[in-house]
Design a protein around this motif. Structure first.
Motif, PDB file in Angstrom:
ATOM      1  N   SER A  27       0.755  -0.820   0.095  1.00 43.21           N
ATOM      2  CA  SER A  27      -0.363  -0.028  -0.313  1.00 43.21           C
ATOM      3  C   SER A  27       0.701   1.245  -0.063  1.00 43.21           C
ATOM      4  N   SER A  28       0.622   2.495  -0.666  1.00 42.01           N
ATOM      5  CA  SER A  28       1.112   3.681  -0.140  1.00 42.01           C
ATOM      6  C   SER A  28       0.620   4.215   0.864  1.00 42.01           C
ATOM      7  N   PHE A  32       0.572  -1.141   5.577  1.00 42.11           N
ATOM      8  CA  PHE A  32      -0.708  -1.589   4.844  1.00 42.11           C
ATOM      9  C   PHE A  32       0.394  -2.551   3.962  1.00 42.11           C
ATOM     10  N   THR A  33      -1.129  -3.039   3.546  1.00 41.75           N
ATOM     11  CA  THR A  33      -1.038  -4.362   2.801  1.00 41.75           C
ATOM     12  C   THR A  33      -2.485  -3.507   2.209  1.00 41.75           C
ATOM     13  N   GLU A  34      -2.380  -3.884   0.334  1.00 46.69           N
ATOM     14  CA  GLU A  34      -3.544  -3.338   0.156  1.00 46.69           C
ATOM     15  C   GLU A  34      -4.602  -4.652  -0.844  1.00 46.69           C
ATOM     16  N   ALA A  36      -6.842  -5.275  -3.468  1.00 50.73           N
ATOM     17  CA  ALA A  36      -8.627  -4.672  -3.570  1.00 50.73           C
ATOM     18  C   ALA A  36      -9.206  -6.293  -4.602  1.00 50.73           C
ATOM     19  N   VAL A  64     -10.409  -0.815  -2.410  1.00 50.65           N
ATOM     20  CA  VAL A  64      -9.378  -1.605  -1.831  1.00 50.65           C
ATOM     21  C   VAL A  64      -9.557  -1.288  -0.472  1.00 50.65           C
ATOM     22  N   HIS A  66      -7.494  -2.254   2.991  1.00 49.37           N
ATOM     23  CA  HIS A  66      -6.218  -1.821   3.592  1.00 49.37           C
ATOM     24  C   HIS A  66      -6.591  -1.667   4.575  1.00 49.37           C
TER      25      HIS A  66
END
Length: 106
Positions: A27-28, A32-34, A36, A64, A66
């Motif tokens: 993730s940006s 965190f991990t995104e 989707a 999405v 996060h």
């Protein structure tokens, strides 16, 4: 070629959730991990899994997700979708919403 399918297992409010998604990436947002493109079963018949319905109600409109890295237990790339579940974190038993029973007459 078929799109990848991932099984994401993570902690959420004292329970362990297992969801399926088509996309998993860093993730940006730091830490965190995104996740989707969540995948849910489409039921055309009368038999409906209450856990799947609960997860669809909770995450159905999510574009999405996060997830904090420390809440993720495992991410697996799988061949086909299994059953999405919610388990009690302490016992590992499935959390099932009981079927409503009619009230007893007084």
């Amino acid at each position: 070629m078929a799109k990848s399918l991932y099984k994401i297992t993570f902690h959420n409010h004292g329970k362990v959730y297992e969801l399926y998604a088509r996309s998993v990436a860093g993730s940006s947002l730091w830490g965190f991990t995104e996740v989707a493109d969540l995948v849910f079963d489409v039921h055309d018949g009368l038999v409906i899994d209450p856990t799947e319905e609960r997860l669809r109600d909770e995450f159905g409109g999510t574009r999405v997700l996060h997830l904090p890295m420390q809440s993720i237990i495992r991410i697996e790339e799988v061949e086909k979708k299994g059953q999405a579940v919610i388990r009690d974190a302490a016992t590992g038993e499935k959390v099932v919403t009981p079927f409503p029973l009619p009230a007893k007459p007084r």
